[in-house]
Design an enzyme around this catalytic site. Sequence first.
Site, PDB file in Angstrom:
ATOM      1  N   GLU A 137      -3.475  18.337 -10.156  1.00 33.22           N
ATOM      2  CA  GLU A 137      -3.923  18.883 -11.449  1.00 33.22           C
ATOM      3  C   GLU A 137      -5.391  19.297 -11.432  1.00 33.22           C
ATOM      4  OE1 GLU A 137      -2.033  17.120 -14.880  1.00 33.22           O
ATOM      5  OE2 GLU A 137      -3.642  17.832 -16.171  1.00 33.22           O
TER       6      GLU A 137
ATOM      7  N   GLU B 183      10.728  20.186 -23.488  1.00 32.05           N
ATOM      8  CA  GLU B 183      10.069  20.382 -22.185  1.00 32.05           C
ATOM      9  C   GLU B 183      10.722  21.546 -21.426  1.00 32.05           C
ATOM     10  OE1 GLU B 183       7.334  18.836 -21.454  1.00 32.05           O
ATOM     11  OE2 GLU B 183       7.345  17.045 -22.718  1.00 32.05           O
TER      12      GLU B 183
ATOM     13  N   HIS C 251       0.768  19.854 -25.673  1.00 33.98           N
ATOM     14  CA  HIS C 251       0.602  18.402 -25.593  1.00 33.98           C
ATOM     15  C   HIS C 251      -0.658  17.889 -26.293  1.00 33.98           C
ATOM     16  CE1 HIS C 251       3.935  18.797 -22.883  1.00 33.98           C
ATOM     17  NE2 HIS C 251       3.935  17.520 -22.570  1.00 33.98           N
TER      18      HIS C 251
ATOM     19  N   LYS D 141       8.721  23.467 -12.234  1.00 31.01           N
ATOM     20  CA  LYS D 141       7.788  22.351 -12.039  1.00 31.01           C
ATOM     21  C   LYS D 141       7.470  22.175 -10.558  1.00 31.01           C
ATOM     22  CE  LYS D 141       6.112  17.948 -13.196  1.00 31.01           C
ATOM     23  NZ  LYS D 141       6.139  16.753 -13.997  1.00 31.01           N
TER      24      LYS D 141
ATOM     25  N   ARG E  45       0.820  -1.237   0.000  1.00 30.41           N
ATOM     26  CA  ARG E  45       0.000   0.000   0.000  1.00 30.41           C
ATOM     27  C   ARG E  45       0.846   1.277   0.000  1.00 30.41           C
ATOM     28  NH1 ARG E  45      -2.696  -3.275   3.679  1.00 30.41           N
ATOM     29  NH2 ARG E  45      -4.533  -4.252   2.763  1.00 30.41           N
TER      30      ARG E  45
ATOM     31  N   ARG F 213      -1.663  22.998 -12.803  1.00 31.28           N
ATOM     32  CA  ARG F 213      -0.774  21.952 -13.332  1.00 31.28           C
ATOM     33  C   ARG F 213      -1.102  21.615 -14.793  1.00 31.28           C
ATOM     34  NH1 ARG F 213       1.668  16.677 -10.101  1.00 31.28           N
ATOM     35  NH2 ARG F 213       2.916  15.918 -11.852  1.00 31.28           N
TER      36      ARG F 213
ATOM     37  N   HIS G 118       0.034  15.128 -28.750  1.00 33.40           N
ATOM     38  CA  HIS G 118      -0.474  13.748 -28.614  1.00 33.40           C
ATOM     39  C   HIS G 118      -1.201  13.308 -29.877  1.00 33.40           C
ATOM     40  CE1 HIS G 118      -0.466  13.921 -23.940  1.00 33.40           C
ATOM     41  NE2 HIS G 118       0.643  13.391 -24.405  1.00 33.40           N
TER      42      HIS G 118
ATOM     43  N   ASN H 247       0.789  21.046 -19.768  1.00 38.84           N
ATOM     44  CA  ASN H 247       0.459  20.322 -21.001  1.00 38.84           C
ATOM     45  C   ASN H 247       0.455  21.233 -22.223  1.00 38.84           C
ATOM     46  OD1 ASN H 247       0.113  17.737 -19.797  1.00 38.84           O
ATOM     47  ND2 ASN H 247      -1.789  18.502 -18.904  1.00 38.84           N
TER      48      ASN H 247
ATOM     49  N   LYS I  34       3.664  11.856 -10.570  1.00 34.26           N
ATOM     50  CA  LYS I  34       2.755  11.111 -11.457  1.00 34.26           C
ATOM     51  C   LYS I  34       3.443   9.801 -11.805  1.00 34.26           C
ATOM     52  CE  LYS I  34       0.056  14.693 -13.780  1.00 34.26           C
ATOM     53  NZ  LYS I  34      -0.256  15.346 -15.076  1.00 34.26           N
TER      54      LYS I  34
ATOM     55  N   HIS J  84       7.962  12.002 -28.502  1.00 35.79           N
ATOM     56  CA  HIS J  84       7.108  12.853 -27.669  1.00 35.79           C
ATOM     57  C   HIS J  84       7.598  14.310 -27.647  1.00 35.79           C
ATOM     58  CE1 HIS J  84       4.430  13.991 -24.433  1.00 35.79           C
ATOM     59  NE2 HIS J  84       5.468  14.429 -23.739  1.00 35.79           N
TER      60      HIS J  84
HETATM   61  P1  NAD Z   1      12.884   6.495 -21.884  1.00 41.07           P
HETATM   62  O1  NAD Z   1      12.826   6.219 -20.448  1.00 41.07           O
HETATM   63  O2  NAD Z   1      12.379   5.468 -22.823  1.00 41.07           O
HETATM   64  O3  NAD Z   1      14.392   6.883 -22.273  1.00 41.07           O
HETATM   65  C1  NAD Z   1      14.690   7.198 -23.615  1.00 41.07           C
HETATM   66  C2  NAD Z   1      15.834   6.334 -24.142  1.00 41.07           C
HETATM   67  O4  NAD Z   1      17.063   6.772 -23.563  1.00 41.07           O
HETATM   68  C3  NAD Z   1      15.700   4.865 -23.797  1.00 41.07           C
HETATM   69  O5  NAD Z   1      16.182   4.113 -24.873  1.00 41.07           O
HETATM   70  C4  NAD Z   1      16.623   4.733 -22.596  1.00 41.07           C
HETATM   71  O6  NAD Z   1      17.088   3.410 -22.405  1.00 41.07           O
HETATM   72  C5  NAD Z   1      17.729   5.660 -22.975  1.00 41.07           C
HETATM   73  N1  NAD Z   1      18.534   6.221 -21.909  1.00 41.07           N
HETATM   74  C6  NAD Z   1      18.135   6.635 -20.689  1.00 41.07           C
HETATM   75  N2  NAD Z   1      19.136   7.237 -20.047  1.00 41.07           N
HETATM   76  C7  NAD Z   1      20.200   7.188 -20.851  1.00 41.07           C
HETATM   77  C8  NAD Z   1      21.531   7.652 -20.755  1.00 41.07           C
HETATM   78  N3  NAD Z   1      21.952   8.362 -19.706  1.00 41.07           N
HETATM   79  N4  NAD Z   1      22.379   7.416 -21.784  1.00 41.07           N
HETATM   80  C9  NAD Z   1      21.956   6.733 -22.887  1.00 41.07           C
HETATM   81  N5  NAD Z   1      20.702   6.299 -23.054  1.00 41.07           N
HETATM   82  C10 NAD Z   1      19.836   6.526 -22.039  1.00 41.07           C
HETATM   83  O7  NAD Z   1      12.084   7.842 -22.248  1.00 41.07           O
HETATM   84  P2  NAD Z   1      11.977   9.263 -21.541  1.00 41.07           P
HETATM   85  O8  NAD Z   1      11.866  10.229 -22.654  1.00 41.07           O
HETATM   86  O9  NAD Z   1      13.012   9.455 -20.499  1.00 41.07           O
HETATM   87  O10 NAD Z   1      10.569   9.153 -20.791  1.00 41.07           O
HETATM   88  C11 NAD Z   1       9.380   8.920 -21.503  1.00 41.07           C
HETATM   89  C12 NAD Z   1       8.359   8.366 -20.545  1.00 41.07           C
HETATM   90  O11 NAD Z   1       8.126   9.317 -19.516  1.00 41.07           O
HETATM   91  C13 NAD Z   1       7.002   8.082 -21.177  1.00 41.07           C
HETATM   92  O12 NAD Z   1       6.550   6.840 -20.731  1.00 41.07           O
HETATM   93  C14 NAD Z   1       6.112   9.197 -20.642  1.00 41.07           C
HETATM   94  O13 NAD Z   1       4.763   8.793 -20.528  1.00 41.07           O
HETATM   95  C15 NAD Z   1       6.732   9.451 -19.309  1.00 41.07           C
HETATM   96  N6  NAD Z   1       6.489  10.791 -18.757  1.00 41.07           N
HETATM   97  C16 NAD Z   1       6.056  10.876 -17.477  1.00 41.07           C
HETATM   98  C17 NAD Z   1       5.857  12.112 -16.910  1.00 41.07           C
HETATM   99  C18 NAD Z   1       5.431  12.198 -15.475  1.00 41.07           C
HETATM  100  O14 NAD Z   1       5.106  13.289 -15.013  1.00 41.07           O
HETATM  101  N7  NAD Z   1       5.455  11.113 -14.753  1.00 41.07           N
HETATM  102  C19 NAD Z   1       6.100  13.283 -17.630  1.00 41.07           C
HETATM  103  C20 NAD Z   1       6.551  13.153 -18.945  1.00 41.07           C
HETATM  104  C21 NAD Z   1       6.754  11.902 -19.496  1.00 41.07           C
HETATM  105  N1  GLY Z   2       4.219  16.172 -17.137  1.00 44.09           N
HETATM  106  C1  GLY Z   2       3.032  16.836 -16.706  1.00 44.09           C
HETATM  107  C2  GLY Z   2       2.811  16.799 -15.236  1.00 44.09           C
HETATM  108  O1  GLY Z   2       3.634  16.312 -14.504  1.00 44.09           O
HETATM  109  O2  GLY Z   2       1.805  17.247 -14.781  1.00 44.09           O
END
Ligand code: NAD
Ligand code: GLY
Length: 361
Positions: A235, A183, A246, A225, A119, A239, A250, A243, A141, A263
Amino acid sequence: MKRVVDVQLGARSYPVSIAPGLLDDANTIAATVGGRHALIVSNEVVAPLALARVQQALSAKSVATVVLPDGEVQKSLASADRLFAALAKMGASRDATLVALGGGVIGDLTGFAAALWMRGVPFVQIPTTLLAMVDSSVGGKTAVNLAQGKNLVGAFHQPRAVLIDPDMLASLPKRELRAGFAEVVKYGAIGDHAFFAWLEHHAEALLMLKPDSTAEAIERSVRHKAGVVARDEREDGERALLNFGHTFGHAIETLGEYRGLNHGEAVAVGMVLAAELSARLGMAPSADHDRLNDLLVRLGLPTRIPPGYAADKLLDAMRLDKKALSGQLRLILWRGIGRAEVVSAVPDAKILETLKAGGAL
Ligand code: NAD
Ligand code: GLY
């Protein structure tokens, strides 16, 4: 120099530490990760770059590690199940801390598992992509994807701490780095004119990953942020401004079946479309649209819809966006650089005009 930004959420407040070389600082990592058991989660790309240092730093604890294959497909209930199995196998109880070592995929998945194990147990984010450093690791998130859509199952669960080592960006593929800059630009565009102007002055230094400029850009993004999250964690209002770009983005990602623009690239195009629409509605000067466009181009990002996308199909996809309430499209538009706001009831004709001006058929 170590920079620290606090995310102020009362008893759930936490620090975001930013320092080149932080992953070599075993004492800080050990002091940050509490509890008797630690489960480190990473992937096959990041593990060879950093896992040994984190394991070494935590060697006084009972430590287990899960290294997943790379890719968004890993943000799944099946992967969460692997983490639960690893926690059970090591006999972890509520004194376990999960450690996410990777990009947003690993961070979202690990946070999701931490929210559910017994939990809810603590987790620490060690983001290794620029997107994860400036966005996904901060704000709590967490989610996994279902076959029916992205991020459909999740929880708000704040990390205990975020440890950012900008040196990790040296190995990041350039396309991923540029996507992260979309971003970063977003924070200036929606709420910080001075930061936007700073980015205009430092765009080339940032692309070269000059250490001071990189750390400064990360700190200012995280500070922005953190402020938004502290004021509107769930949100309910402000918040949503995060977006910006976005809803358009999207739609472009969806129509491209996630094989076209990534993205960050889609968000870059989306922000320019939002600025274009704002100008068409008489809300904002078109000179600000041009400044946004120019900065994104200098950072190596696309600003036009790729060939072959139909405007009406994009509008349909926009209507399915999470922010559409009761079928009404709500868009994040702006009054100019640094002044974003939520706008409802935008005429379809204006959106279609904007999409066509941005390259749609
Ligand atoms: P990712 O985690 O897939 O990383 C992108 C690529 O870079 C992958 O191939 C990874 O293995 C590689 N990588 C990571 N660190 C590295 C490094 N230091 N050197 C070399 N390669 C490296 O993608 P991302 O863009 O980091 O994240 C995208 C994800 O984040 C999506 O799932 C999206 O929905 C999520 N997201 C979440 C939030 C949130 O608020 N929680 C906000 C924006 C995006
Ligand atoms: N990436 C958007 C949020 O965290 O609200």
